[in-house]
Scaffold this motif. Structure first.
Motif, mmCIF file in Angstrom:
data_model
loop_
_atom_site.group_PDB
_atom_site.id
_atom_site.type_symbol
_atom_site.label_atom_id
_atom_site.label_comp_id
_atom_site.label_asym_id
_atom_site.label_seq_id
_atom_site.Cartn_x
_atom_site.Cartn_y
_atom_site.Cartn_z
ATOM 1 N N VAL A 28 2.692 1.638 -3.581
ATOM 2 C CA VAL A 28 1.840 2.012 -4.710
ATOM 3 C C VAL A 28 1.153 3.351 -4.473
ATOM 4 O O VAL A 28 1.176 4.239 -5.344
ATOM 5 C CB VAL A 28 0.800 0.906 -4.974
ATOM 6 N N GLU A 29 0.546 3.516 -3.291
ATOM 7 C CA GLU A 29 -0.304 4.692 -3.075
ATOM 8 C C GLU A 29 0.463 5.924 -2.623
ATOM 9 O O GLU A 29 0.020 7.050 -2.870
ATOM 10 C CB GLU A 29 -1.404 4.341 -2.082
ATOM 11 N N ILE A 30 1.578 5.744 -1.940
ATOM 12 C CA ILE A 30 2.351 6.905 -1.485
ATOM 13 C C ILE A 30 3.457 7.253 -2.477
ATOM 14 O O ILE A 30 3.655 8.429 -2.804
ATOM 15 C CB ILE A 30 2.955 6.636 -0.087
ATOM 16 N N PHE A 31 4.158 6.235 -2.982
ATOM 17 C CA PHE A 31 5.335 6.505 -3.810
ATOM 18 C C PHE A 31 5.100 6.283 -5.300
ATOM 19 O O PHE A 31 5.994 6.565 -6.105
ATOM 20 C CB PHE A 31 6.500 5.636 -3.332
ATOM 21 N N GLY A 32 3.937 5.780 -5.668
ATOM 22 C CA GLY A 32 3.654 5.599 -7.087
ATOM 23 C C GLY A 32 4.492 4.523 -7.759
ATOM 24 O O GLY A 32 4.749 4.581 -8.970
ATOM 25 N N VAL A 33 4.904 3.521 -7.008
ATOM 26 C CA VAL A 33 5.685 2.425 -7.574
ATOM 27 C C VAL A 33 4.783 1.582 -8.468
ATOM 28 O O VAL A 33 3.638 1.272 -8.103
ATOM 29 C CB VAL A 33 6.297 1.566 -6.442
ATOM 30 N N THR A 34 5.298 1.176 -9.619
ATOM 31 C CA THR A 34 4.489 0.424 -10.584
ATOM 32 C C THR A 34 5.040 -0.973 -10.854
ATOM 33 O O THR A 34 4.509 -1.682 -11.707
ATOM 34 C CB THR A 34 4.395 1.187 -11.911
ATOM 35 N N GLU A 35 6.119 -1.347 -10.144
ATOM 36 C CA GLU A 35 6.694 -2.675 -10.316
ATOM 37 C C GLU A 35 6.769 -3.365 -8.959
ATOM 38 O O GLU A 35 7.118 -2.743 -7.959
ATOM 39 C CB GLU A 35 8.101 -2.586 -10.913
ATOM 40 N N ARG A 36 6.444 -4.641 -8.933
ATOM 41 C CA ARG A 36 6.499 -5.389 -7.698
ATOM 42 C C ARG A 36 7.954 -5.573 -7.265
ATOM 43 O O ARG A 36 8.826 -5.816 -8.093
ATOM 44 C CB ARG A 36 5.820 -6.749 -7.880
ATOM 45 N N THR B 122 0.835 -1.201 0.000
ATOM 46 C CA THR B 122 0.000 0.000 0.000
ATOM 47 C C THR B 122 0.869 1.251 0.000
ATOM 48 O O THR B 122 0.599 2.216 -0.738
ATOM 49 C CB THR B 122 -0.940 0.006 1.219
ATOM 50 N N GLU B 123 1.907 1.258 0.818
ATOM 51 C CA GLU B 123 2.833 2.395 0.844
ATOM 52 C C GLU B 123 3.483 2.598 -0.526
ATOM 53 O O GLU B 123 3.518 3.721 -1.053
ATOM 54 C CB GLU B 123 3.927 2.164 1.882
ATOM 55 N N ARG C 195 6.668 2.242 14.608
ATOM 56 C CA ARG C 195 7.708 3.234 14.352
ATOM 57 C C ARG C 195 7.767 3.584 12.864
ATOM 58 O O ARG C 195 8.452 4.531 12.483
ATOM 59 C CB ARG C 195 9.078 2.689 14.780
ATOM 60 N N ALA C 196 7.112 2.789 12.043
ATOM 61 C CA ALA C 196 7.168 2.953 10.594
ATOM 62 C C ALA C 196 6.113 3.975 10.173
ATOM 63 O O ALA C 196 4.948 3.637 9.932
ATOM 64 C CB ALA C 196 6.945 1.613 9.905
ATOM 65 N N PHE C 197 6.501 5.223 10.099
ATOM 66 C CA PHE C 197 5.577 6.341 9.888
ATOM 67 C C PHE C 197 4.694 6.121 8.666
ATOM 68 O O PHE C 197 3.460 6.309 8.719
ATOM 69 C CB PHE C 197 6.389 7.625 9.749
ATOM 70 N N CYS C 198 5.302 5.718 7.555
ATOM 71 C CA CYS C 198 4.536 5.614 6.309
ATOM 72 C C CYS C 198 3.539 4.463 6.310
ATOM 73 O O CYS C 198 2.683 4.396 5.428
ATOM 74 C CB CYS C 198 5.483 5.492 5.129
ATOM 75 N N SER C 199 3.650 3.576 7.286
ATOM 76 C CA SER C 199 2.700 2.463 7.341
ATOM 77 C C SER C 199 1.422 2.823 8.089
ATOM 78 O O SER C 199 0.457 2.048 8.057
ATOM 79 C CB SER C 199 3.344 1.241 8.006
ATOM 80 N N ILE C 200 1.380 3.965 8.748
ATOM 81 C CA ILE C 200 0.214 4.288 9.578
ATOM 82 C C ILE C 200 -1.075 4.322 8.762
ATOM 83 O O ILE C 200 -2.060 3.671 9.131
ATOM 84 C CB ILE C 200 0.438 5.604 10.352
ATOM 85 N N PRO C 201 -1.139 5.050 7.647
ATOM 86 C CA PRO C 201 -2.418 5.025 6.906
ATOM 87 C C PRO C 201 -2.763 3.646 6.380
ATOM 88 O O PRO C 201 -3.942 3.275 6.335
ATOM 89 C CB PRO C 201 -2.192 6.028 5.767
ATOM 90 N N ALA C 202 -1.769 2.855 6.001
ATOM 91 C CA ALA C 202 -2.046 1.504 5.497
ATOM 92 C C ALA C 202 -2.601 0.616 6.597
ATOM 93 O O ALA C 202 -3.495 -0.205 6.357
ATOM 94 C CB ALA C 202 -0.771 0.894 4.915
#
Length: 474
Positions: free
Chosen positions: A124-132, A121-122, A421-428
Motif C-alpha cells: 500500500v505505502e510503497i507501491f500504491g496497491v489498492t486491492e487486497r 505496508t509495502e 534480506r527483503a529490502f522493501c520490508s525494512i521500513p515496515a
C-alpha cells in the motif's frame, strides 16, 4: 462494488480506548525518525551496481524466507516459488508472474503473522496497491508493482532516501574482497552502507569446506594460513580490512553460546586435524567454536568492532531439502540456549572493558528475563539484542519489553534492529516495532509509571538513539 484497500492508521496500537490515544501520540512523535539498519542481509551488489530490480517476484517473494516457509507449509514447492535444486534436478519456475500468482493465492495464510503487516505496508505505502492480494487481483497488483519498479526513483540507492534509511549494514563473508564497498566509499556512500564481518564458516572445523574456506580467508587477508597462528593473524588482518572499509560490527551465529577457551596447544592441534580433512566430532566442533568466540572477543576488545552473537538455531532442519536447495530456505528452527555460564568467560575477561561491546540476540525468549536481562543489567559491555526472526511479531515484541525492561531497563538494549534480506520490508519492520513500543509505553503512562514526555523520549531512544549508540565505535 469493490472497496479500495487501505490500512488503518492505528494498526498494531492498543485496542484499549484509554491507552490508544496515548500510544498514537507517542507513535506519531517517532514515526518519521531515520532508520538505522545495522544487521541487514541486503546484497551489497545492489547498491554498488544500483540497477533496476528485475521483477516483483524476485524482489518481494524469492528472497523472503518468512514468506517462502509459510507457502511451503501449505503445499507449495521451492521450485514453484523460484528456487531451483542445486543439482539441477528440479528447475525453478521462470515466469515471475506465476510465482506472484502463487503468493497471492496463499495470501490468506499470512493472517495474524508479522509477514502480513510488513507486506501489506509495502504494497500500500510503497507501491500504491489498492486491492487486497488474492487469485483475482494477482495480475493487476503485479502490473502495478512492475510499473513502480521501472521508475528511476526505484533504484536501490534512491530507496535509501525514500525509506529514510540513515545507515544500512550488509553481511559479508569472512573472505570478502570488499571491492563493492570500496566502490561505494569512493562514491561517497561509505558512511551510509557499511560491511559486517561474518566468520562462521571459518570457525566450523567439522565442515567439509573448512580448509577451503580458511584458504579463501587467507587469500583475502594476504596471509597464507599454514598454521593455527597464521590463521589467527589472517582473522585479525581481515577484521582490520573490514574496519577500514567502514565496518562497525561482526556477526556470529554459533549453535551454542559457549565462550570457554581451550588450551592453545589443543586448539592448534584440532585446527591442524581439520585442515587435513580429518573427522571432527560434534563435541570437538563446539569446543573449538567456543574457543574461537573467546579469541574473537579478545580481538574485538582491541579493534572495538561490536560483537553480535545470536546462537540457538538448528539450521537446515529439513536435511534433504537443505542438501537439495541450499541454506536459508525457511528450515532454520529455534532451540533452547543457555547464556549465563556460556558467556561467563568472555564477560569475566571483557564485561567491563571500555573497548568491548557485545549484543546478544536470541529466539529462545525464555532467556530474556531469566538470563540476558540480568546479565545486561550488570555488565556495561553487554546489550540485549532486539527480538527478531521468530520474535519480531507484535505480541512477541510486547513480551520482550515486559521480560527485559523490569531488570535491564531501556538503556541496556540495542534498540530495534531488523534482520532481513527483503529490502522493501525494512521500513515496515521498523514501523511495526515503533507502534508496538508506543503501545507498551502508553500503558506505563496510563498507569502513571511514566510521564508522557518521558515515554516519547524513551520511544525515540528505542527507535533511533539506542541503535546508534549500540553500534558506535568506542
Amino acid at each position: 462494488m469493490t472497496m479500495t484497500w487501505t490500512l488503518h492508521p492505528d494498526r498494531a496500537l492498543p485496542a484499549d480506548p484509554t491507552t490508544r490515544p496515548i500510544a498514537r501520540e507517542i507513535y506519531q512523535a517517532v514515526a518519521g525518525l531515520p532508520v538505522v539498519s545495522m544487521h541487514g542481509h541486503v546484497p551489497v551488489e545492489w547498491f554498488a551496481q544500483d540497477t533496476a530490480f528485475s521483477d516483483p517476484a524476485d524482489l518481494l517473494v524469492v528472497p523472503d524466507h518468512y514468506l517462502i516457509r509459510m507457502l511451503v507449509s501449505q503445499g507449495a514447492t521451492l521450485p514453484e516459488l523460484g528456487i531451483p535444486a542445486l543439482d539441477g534436478s528440479a528447475p525453478a519456475e521462470t515466469d515471475p508472474r506465476q510465482i506472484w500468482r502463487r503468493f497471492c493465492a496463499g495470501w490468506r495464510h499470512f493472517r495474524g503473522t508479522p509477514t502480513r503487516f510488513w507486506i501489506e505496508t509495502e504494497l500500500v505505502e510503497i507501491f500504491g496497491v489498492t486491492e487486497r492480494p488474492g487469485p483475482d487481483t494477482a495480475d493487476a497488483i503485479y502490473d502495478r508493482i512492475a510499473a513502480v519498479m521501472a521508475e528511476e526513483s526505484f533504484r536501490p540507492r534512491a530507496l535509501l532516501d525514500r525509506f529514510r534509511i540513515e545507515t544500512i549494514a550488509t553481511t559479508d563473508p569472512a573472505w570478502a574482497t570488499l571491492d563493492d564497498h570500496a566502490t561505494l566509499r569512493e562514491q561517497g556512500w561509505g558512511d551510509r552502507i557499511r560491511p559486517t564481518w561474518r566468520p562462521d564458516p571459518v570457525l566450523a572445523v567439522d565442515s567439509p569446506t573448512f580448509a577451503a574456506d580458511v584458504q579463501r580467508l587467507g587469500q583475502a587477508a594476504g596471509i597464507d594460513p599454514t598454521s593455527y597462528a597464521a590463521y589467527l593473524d589472517a582473522l585479525r588482518a581481515q577484521r582490520e580490512r573490514f574496519k577500514r572499509a567502514g565496518a562497525l560490527a561482526t556477526d556470529h551465529g554459533p549453535f551454542l553460546a559457549d565462550t570457554t577457551p581451550m588450551d592453545a596447544a589443543d586448539a592448534a592441534a584440532l585446527w591442524d586435524r581439520a585442515m587435513r580433512g580429518a573427522s571432527v566430532s560434534t563435541a570437538e566442533r563446539d569446543a573449538f567454536t567456543a574457543h574461537m568466540l573467546f579469541q574473537l572477543a579478545t580481538m574485538a576488545a582491541d579493534d572495538h568492532l561490536v560483537m553480535q552473537l545470536h546462537p540457538g538455531v538448528c539450521r537446515g532442519h529439513a536435511s534433504a531439502q537443505t542438501a537439495r536447495f541450499g541454506a536459508d530456505r525457511g528450515y532454520d528452527i529455534p532451540v533452547a540456549v543457555e547464556f549465563t555460564e556460556a558467556l561467563r568467560p568472555v564477560l569475566d575477561a571483557f564485561g567491563h572493558h571500555p573497548g568491548f561491546r557485545m549484543i546478544a540476540f536470541t529466539i529462545d525468549e525464555d532467556t530474556f528475563s531469566r538470563e540476558l536481562a540480568p546479565l545486561a543489567g550488570a555488565y556495561p559491555s553487554l546489550r540485549v539484542g532486539a527480538p527478531w526472526w521468530f520474535l519480531d511479531a507484535p505480541d512477541a515484541m510486547r513480551r520482550f519489553r515486559e521480560a527485559v525492561t523490569e531488570t535491564a531497563g531501556f538503556a541496556n538494549v540495542s534498540g530495534f534492529v531488523d534482520d532481513t534480506r527483503a529490502f522493501c520490508s525494512i521500513p515496515a519492520r521498523h514501523d511495526l516495532a515503533r507502534r508496538v513500543d508506543a503501545g507498551y509505553l502508553a500503558r506505563l503512562v496510563a498507569e502513571h509509571r511514566l510521564d508522557l514526555d518521558e515515554a516519547i523520549d524513551t520511544a525515540t531512544d528505542l527507535a533511533y538513539r539506542l541503535p546508534v549508540q549500540a553500534y558506535a565505535a568506542q
